[in-house]
Design an enzyme around this catalytic site. Structure first.
Site, short mmCIF file in Angstrom:
data_model
loop_
_atom_site.label_atom_id
_atom_site.label_comp_id
_atom_site.label_asym_id
_atom_site.label_seq_id
_atom_site.Cartn_x
_atom_site.Cartn_y
_atom_site.Cartn_z
N HIS A 152 4.57 31.68 85.37
CA HIS A 152 4.72 30.44 86.14
C HIS A 152 5.59 29.41 85.42
O HIS A 152 5.55 28.23 85.74
CB HIS A 152 3.36 29.83 86.42
CG HIS A 152 2.40 30.75 87.09
ND1 HIS A 152 2.68 31.36 88.29
CD2 HIS A 152 1.17 31.20 86.71
CE1 HIS A 152 1.66 32.13 88.64
NE2 HIS A 152 0.75 32.06 87.70
N HIS A 156 0.69 33.80 92.83
CA HIS A 156 0.65 35.16 92.30
C HIS A 156 1.11 36.17 93.35
O HIS A 156 0.89 37.37 93.21
CB HIS A 156 -0.77 35.52 91.85
CG HIS A 156 -1.35 34.56 90.89
ND1 HIS A 156 -2.37 33.70 91.23
CD2 HIS A 156 -1.05 34.28 89.60
CE1 HIS A 156 -2.68 32.95 90.19
NE2 HIS A 156 -1.89 33.28 89.20
#
Length: 318
Positions: free
Chosen positions: A57, A216
């Site tokens: 991320h 995700h």
């Protein structure tokens, strides 16, 4: 999909070494741990701030270590929660005796492991408080909502506040206020590929988009045909505004977050329309943030976060 990596099993370790080397004037890596720490931590008299989660991320969360931001970030494997012992080491590294606030995204593994680390810290005499971020409105049940890009606004606001002297309890209360005053929602145009698997997380046709995908690659709430940027912006922002219940005369901060493979050109096109919509509704944008803050590897798309401001949040939002 092609990747600029060496061994998929070593991507996180090598990434952390690279971050620490590139930014050695600001951060350091704890030897033997997937933990990056502010170079001058612990800072005497200041509440420590720790966040983290699965890797993939970036720049979240290590990219937000520094003055008026985080004191440490804990990195799990790609899209995988960090282990409790790693989190504990981060807590210990930043505690100056004033306690540590844990900023946690609402994923079951993250919540469980940060809870365990807090219990372990308590056994060593370290006070902690936690805030669990649930800003993603794509999940209907509020308690199950995922923590996404709005987490960065908690870092910024609470990070500034603790530098100015807020104690642990005050910092936790402020973090909960920020979390409760913001909503987010994203759209994806193409999936990401986890290095270890080498396979995309989901599939979309060339003329399809997915509204509400998670960071995700979790499925979204609706799959639609591709539309012009203005139409996508309007749909996302209308959903976020309805959930947040903003109205004429309100002040807001807007975060347009790229998911990893979306050019800044496109993000600014989206922001342009968002500000136009907000201005038409007499909602004043006091802070605009456009760029990649919480990505999903090379996923294409973006998310909108809207934070409703008051005098307290305005005071601490840089």
């Amino acid at each position: 999909m092609k990747k600029l990596i060496n061994d998929p099993d070593h991507v996180v370790d090598e990434m952390l070494d690279g971050i620490a080397a590139a930014h050695a004037d600001v951060i350091r890596r704890l030897p033997g741990w997937n933990v990056l720490v502010r170079k001058d931590a612990p800072m005497i008299g200041k509440v420590g701030l720790v966040s983290g989660g699965g890797s993939g991320h970036e720049p979240a969360h290590a990219g937000f270590i520094g003055e008026n931001m985080l004191d440490a970030a804990v990195a799990g494997e790609v899209f995988t929660s960090p282990a409790p012992d790693q989190i504990l080491e981060a807590i210990k590294a930043v505690d100056s005796g004033n306690g540590v606030l844990l900023i946690v995204k609402n994923y079951s593994g993250d919540v469980m492991n940060f809870d365990m680390a807090a219990e372990m810290a308590a056994a060593e005499g370290i006070d902690t408080e936690q805030v669990v971020i649930k800003d993603d409105i794509a999940v209907e049940n509020e308690e199950d909502r995922r923590g996404v890009a709005g987490t960065v606004l908690v870092h910024k606001i609470v990070g500034t506040a603790v530098e100015e002297g807020l104690n642990l309890q005050e910092a936790a209360e402020l973090a909960h206020q920020v979390s409760g005053s913001m909503k987010s929602m994203g759209v994806s145009l193409q999936p990401s590929t986890v290095p270890a698997s080498g396979k995309p997380g989901f599939s979309l046709a060339e003329d399809e988009i997915e509204l509400g995908t998670g960071i995700h690659g979790e499925p979204g709430m609706e799959r639609k045909k591709l539309k012009p940027a203005d139409a996508i912006t309007e749909e996302l922002l209308e959903k976020v505004m309805a959930e947040l219940e903003v109205s004429s005369g309100d002040e807001a901060a807007v975060l347009v977050n790229g998911q990893g493979a979306t050019p800044l050109m496109e993000l600014y096109i989206m922001y342009r329309k968002a500000e136009e919509i907000l201005t038409e509704k007499n909602i004043s944008v006091k802070k605009a943030m456009v760029g990649e803050y919480m990505t999903s590897l090379e996923m294409a798309g973006c998310s909108f976060t809207l934070l409703k401001l008051d005098s307290t949040l305005n005071k601490y939002l840089p």
